[in-house]
Design a protein around this motif. Structure first.
Motif, PDB file in Angstrom:
ATOM      1  N   ARG A  93     -20.123 -61.738  -2.205  1.00  0.00           N
ATOM      2  CA  ARG A  93     -19.883 -60.292  -2.115  1.00  0.00           C
ATOM      3  C   ARG A  93     -19.750 -59.679  -3.513  1.00  0.00           C
ATOM      4  O   ARG A  93     -19.397 -60.346  -4.491  1.00  0.00           O
ATOM      5  CB  ARG A  93     -18.641 -59.983  -1.287  1.00  0.00           C
ATOM      6  CG  ARG A  93     -17.328 -60.422  -1.912  1.00  0.00           C
ATOM      7  CD  ARG A  93     -16.141 -60.088  -1.015  1.00  0.00           C
ATOM      8  NE  ARG A  93     -15.913 -58.656  -0.922  1.00  0.00           N
ATOM      9  CZ  ARG A  93     -15.054 -58.118  -0.051  1.00  0.00           C
ATOM     10  NH1 ARG A  93     -14.398 -58.880   0.814  1.00  0.00           N
ATOM     11  NH2 ARG A  93     -14.863 -56.815  -0.029  1.00  0.00           N
ATOM     12  N   ASP A  95     -18.125 -55.886  -4.941  1.00  0.00           N
ATOM     13  CA  ASP A  95     -17.452 -54.611  -4.663  1.00  0.00           C
ATOM     14  C   ASP A  95     -17.524 -53.755  -5.926  1.00  0.00           C
ATOM     15  O   ASP A  95     -16.599 -53.744  -6.743  1.00  0.00           O
ATOM     16  CB  ASP A  95     -15.989 -54.845  -4.270  1.00  0.00           C
ATOM     17  CG  ASP A  95     -15.842 -55.688  -3.013  1.00  0.00           C
ATOM     18  OD1 ASP A  95     -16.813 -55.766  -2.235  1.00  0.00           O
ATOM     19  OD2 ASP A  95     -14.765 -56.262  -2.807  1.00  0.00           O
ATOM     20  N   LYS A 117     -17.090 -49.468  -3.906  1.00  0.00           N
ATOM     21  CA  LYS A 117     -17.874 -49.667  -2.686  1.00  0.00           C
ATOM     22  C   LYS A 117     -17.807 -51.149  -2.297  1.00  0.00           C
ATOM     23  O   LYS A 117     -18.045 -52.019  -3.127  1.00  0.00           O
ATOM     24  CB  LYS A 117     -19.321 -49.231  -2.887  1.00  0.00           C
ATOM     25  CG  LYS A 117     -19.470 -47.763  -3.278  1.00  0.00           C
ATOM     26  CD  LYS A 117     -18.905 -46.831  -2.230  1.00  0.00           C
ATOM     27  CE  LYS A 117     -19.048 -45.371  -2.630  1.00  0.00           C
ATOM     28  NZ  LYS A 117     -18.487 -44.446  -1.623  1.00  0.00           N
ATOM     29  N   LYS A 118     -17.504 -51.416  -1.058  1.00  0.00           N
ATOM     30  CA  LYS A 118     -17.273 -52.781  -0.593  1.00  0.00           C
ATOM     31  C   LYS A 118     -18.552 -53.470  -0.132  1.00  0.00           C
ATOM     32  O   LYS A 118     -19.392 -52.878   0.545  1.00  0.00           O
ATOM     33  CB  LYS A 118     -16.257 -52.776   0.552  1.00  0.00           C
ATOM     34  CG  LYS A 118     -14.905 -52.157   0.202  1.00  0.00           C
ATOM     35  CD  LYS A 118     -14.124 -53.022  -0.772  1.00  0.00           C
ATOM     36  CE  LYS A 118     -12.709 -52.469  -0.971  1.00  0.00           C
ATOM     37  NZ  LYS A 118     -11.903 -53.292  -1.890  1.00  0.00           N
ATOM     38  N   LYS A 119     -18.661 -54.748  -0.487  1.00  0.00           N
ATOM     39  CA  LYS A 119     -19.679 -55.657   0.037  1.00  0.00           C
ATOM     40  C   LYS A 119     -21.090 -55.083  -0.028  1.00  0.00           C
ATOM     41  O   LYS A 119     -21.770 -54.947   0.983  1.00  0.00           O
ATOM     42  CB  LYS A 119     -19.350 -56.042   1.473  1.00  0.00           C
ATOM     43  CG  LYS A 119     -18.029 -56.764   1.635  1.00  0.00           C
ATOM     44  CD  LYS A 119     -17.787 -57.132   3.101  1.00  0.00           C
ATOM     45  CE  LYS A 119     -16.466 -57.870   3.266  1.00  0.00           C
ATOM     46  NZ  LYS A 119     -16.211 -58.240   4.680  1.00  0.00           N
ATOM     47  N   HIS A 149     -17.396 -55.100 -10.906  1.00  0.00           N
ATOM     48  CA  HIS A 149     -16.918 -55.541  -9.585  1.00  0.00           C
ATOM     49  C   HIS A 149     -15.404 -55.634  -9.632  1.00  0.00           C
ATOM     50  O   HIS A 149     -14.828 -56.144 -10.599  1.00  0.00           O
ATOM     51  CB  HIS A 149     -17.519 -56.909  -9.243  1.00  0.00           C
ATOM     52  CG  HIS A 149     -16.748 -57.681  -8.220  1.00  0.00           C
ATOM     53  ND1 HIS A 149     -16.802 -57.393  -6.876  1.00  0.00           N
ATOM     54  CD2 HIS A 149     -15.907 -58.749  -8.352  1.00  0.00           C
ATOM     55  CE1 HIS A 149     -16.028 -58.242  -6.220  1.00  0.00           C
ATOM     56  NE2 HIS A 149     -15.479 -59.082  -7.092  1.00  0.00           N
ATOM     57  N   THR A 152     -10.108 -58.646  -5.015  1.00  0.00           N
ATOM     58  CA  THR A 152      -8.949 -58.307  -4.182  1.00  0.00           C
ATOM     59  C   THR A 152      -7.648 -58.275  -4.972  1.00  0.00           C
ATOM     60  O   THR A 152      -6.652 -57.722  -4.506  1.00  0.00           O
ATOM     61  CB  THR A 152      -8.814 -59.331  -3.041  1.00  0.00           C
ATOM     62  OG1 THR A 152      -8.773 -60.655  -3.599  1.00  0.00           O
ATOM     63  CG2 THR A 152      -9.994 -59.222  -2.082  1.00  0.00           C
TER      64      THR A 152
END
Length: 359
Positions: A93, A95, A117-119, A149, A152
């Motif tokens: 992924r 992000d 923006k996610k994934k 990027h 989390t």
């Protein structure tokens, strides 16, 4: 050497605006792909926060630049990115977010970010990042656009960047342009860009008053160009002057403050009396430029006009350190026979400056 002083005064283009609605469509906006015909200036060192890890750079970014004259605002319309690298292979992924920075301004006023923006490897933003900044200041900046990027834990990984020299950018170009992302380059901005503190146009002359042996040095501070904004985009410059080795208050003179400009016109003459011709080989005229704020003054840069011998009246001094250009102007004054001599000189940091205090 007695010293008397005297101080006298001599003598809309509106570009298209984009909506701030992040859900706005770009279908009605012209697209100009310039990946082949245009290339960003040599990449500058990214000023992103320390990245935890860097990913192989690939992909491109689309954006448009415009300056809203009525608002005094520079706007970057960040459209989208395409084909970004996978930042987290374990989770497969990315992000991504985009950060725009104005250089050499390193304050928070010079940095703006989009949402994350996610994934996705091809995020769509349609966001406008705005900077309140005068056009005259903007044209001495670089625009650094960085794609990163965010994981989390809030840590960033560098995905690529684009750098533009706004001094040569065509602001009539309000189309959406596409640039390939480039790798981070270790070299910083060139010394001529990052170390530039602006320049001053100054004139000098020495008037001797026969039959007396004494004379006066006249310093005509005309104007400054492209001053470095040391505390943000808006500055209120003024000039202070003293003749070393005299560091007393009576030796200090200053111009008026010119509000909200990096290109101030001063047209101010400062007069220092009580010098013999031999003194001109021992003294140094120190001129410093300052930005006035409500609470304190911020030092921008200065000049030292003298022979640069490192000595004054047989004593070693740190302030007799004039550059070759400053020495040349002083020598021209010594030979000028009371005529004005003028030069445009670059401002610089002055070690141990008598004026480098906030007063």
């Amino acid at each position: 050497m007695s010293l008397l002083v005297n101080s006298t005064v001599t003598g809309e283009i509106v570009f298209s605006s984009y909506s701030r609605n992040t859900n706005s469509s770009i279908s009605d906006m012209s697209f100009s792909s310039e990946m082949d015909s245009m290339s960003p200036v040599s990449s500058l060192k990214s000023i992103c926060p320390a990245d935890v890890r860097d990913t192989e750079v690939q992909g491109s970014i689309q954006f448009a630049l415009t300056y809203i004259q009525k608002l005094g605002e520079f706007q970057i319309f960040v459209v989208l990115c395409r084909g970004l690298a996978v930042a987290d292979p374990k989770k497969n992924r990315t992000d991504p977010y985009v950060k725009c920075s104005l250089l050499p301004d390193k304050t928070k006023l010079g940095k703006k970010k989009t949402s994350v923006k996610k994934k996705t490897l091809s995020p769509t933003y349609n966001e406008v990042l705005g900077f309140k900044i005068p056009m005259e200041v903007l044209k001495i900046q670089h625009l650094n656009i960085t794609v990163s990027h965010k994981d989390t834990f809030g840590r960033s990984s560098f995905l690529g960047e684009v750098d533009l020299d706004l001094s040569v950018w065509d602001f009539s170009n309000t189309q959406i342009n596409e640039f390939p992302l480039t790798a981070k380059v270790k070299a910083s901005l060139s010394s001529s860009t990052m170390n530039s503190r602006g320049e001053m146009r100054v004139a000098l002359r020495f008037l001797q008053q026969p039959p007396q042996k004494m004379g006066e040095v006249q310093i005509w501070v005309k104007d400054c160009k492209n001053l470095l904004p040391v505390r943000g985009s808006m500055i209120n410059p003024f000039v202070k002057c003293t003749v070393l080795p005299d560091m007393s208050s009576k030796s200090r003179q200053k111009t008026r403050v010119v509000k909200r400009t990096v290109n101030p016109m001063f047209n101010h003459t400062m007069v220092y009396e009580g010098f013999r011709p031999d003194d001109l080989r021992e003294i140094c005229v120190e001129i410093t430029v300052w930005d006035q704020d409500h609470l304190k003054n911020y030092y921008i840069g200065g000049l030292r006009l003298g022979l640069g011998t490192g000595r004054s009246y047989e004593v070693d001094v740190v302030w007799m350190d004039s550059t070759a250009h400053e020495v040349n102007l002083w020598n021209r004054m010594l030979k000028s026979n009371a005529e004005w001599v003028e030069e445009v000189l670059p401002l610089r940091l002055l070690a141990g400056a008598a004026n480098n205090v906030s007063k």
